[in-house]
Design a protein around this motif. Structure first.
Motif, PDB file in Angstrom:
ATOM      1  N   PRO A   2       0.778  -1.335  -0.131  1.00  0.00           N
ATOM      2  CA  PRO A   2      -0.051  -0.013  -0.068  1.00  0.00           C
ATOM      3  C   PRO A   2       0.782   1.200   0.059  1.00  0.00           C
ATOM      4  N   LEU A   3       0.274   2.255  -0.590  1.00  0.00           N
ATOM      5  CA  LEU A   3       1.070   3.404  -0.455  1.00  0.00           C
ATOM      6  C   LEU A   3       0.871   4.162   0.655  1.00  0.00           C
ATOM      7  N   SER A   4       2.095   4.855   1.236  1.00  0.00           N
ATOM      8  CA  SER A   4       1.883   5.816   2.465  1.00  0.00           C
ATOM      9  C   SER A   4       1.090   7.098   2.080  1.00  0.00           C
ATOM     10  N   GLU A   5       0.782   7.605   3.334  1.00  0.00           N
ATOM     11  CA  GLU A   5      -0.184   8.761   3.327  1.00  0.00           C
ATOM     12  C   GLU A   5       0.388   9.889   2.498  1.00  0.00           C
ATOM     13  N   TYR A   6       1.919  10.017   2.498  1.00  0.00           N
ATOM     14  CA  TYR A   6       2.495  11.160   1.786  1.00  0.00           C
ATOM     15  C   TYR A   6       2.356  10.731   0.146  1.00  0.00           C
ATOM     16  N   GLU A   7       2.507   9.434  -0.152  1.00  0.00           N
ATOM     17  CA  GLU A   7       2.630   9.156  -1.651  1.00  0.00           C
ATOM     18  C   GLU A   7       1.061   9.397  -1.999  1.00  0.00           C
ATOM     19  N   GLN A   8      -0.040   8.679  -1.359  1.00  0.00           N
ATOM     20  CA  GLN A   8      -1.292   9.090  -1.700  1.00  0.00           C
ATOM     21  C   GLN A   8      -1.529  10.532  -1.780  1.00  0.00           C
TER      22      GLN A   8
END
Length: 131
Positions: A2-8
């Motif tokens: 899953p993507l991190s919050e920053y990446e999202q």
């Protein structure tokens, strides 16, 4: 993974930036080619090939060059032009265009957005060994 919050956040920001660029949207807009347009393009390529062959058989270089030019022009015309949603047809502005960018799509009925469904499919394929 899953993507991190920053990446999202970065991904969402990129999607918003791409959606708000009218030049990019116009350049990327593709309509379906009409059947008649493609038929004429194929006919032009075949006719050009015939002229090239006629020029080769009669040994007239100018005729062969002209046939090649016809073939090339018909192929380019068939590839680039003739979209049913062409730029030549000006569309009238909609009320939603003046309101700014389109709203973000909401989650589906199961509560998962697009990325959630993609992650779920990836997990399922990985578990099944189809990856």
């Amino acid at each position: 993974m899953p993507l991190s919050e920053y990446e999202q956040r970065v991904l969402e920001q990129l999607e918003n930036d791409l959606g708000s660029d009218p030049k990019l949207g116009h350049a990327m807009a593709r309509g379906q080619k009409s059947r008649a347009h493609l038929t004429w393009a194929v006919f032009g390529v075949v006719a050009g090939l015939g002229v090239v062959l006629a020029g080769a058989m009669t040994q007239i270089t100018a005729l062969g060059i002209a046939g090649f030019a016809v073939m090339l022009a018909a192929a380019i015309w068939g590839i680039t032009g003739g979209n049913t949603a062409s730029a030549a047809k000006k569309r009238e502005p909609r009320a939603s265009d003046a309101a700014g960018p389109a709203p973000k799509p909401t989650a589906t009925k199961d509560g998962k957005g697009f990325m959630g469904r993609v992650e779920e499919r990836f997990e399922r394929r990985r578990d099944e060994g189809n990856l």
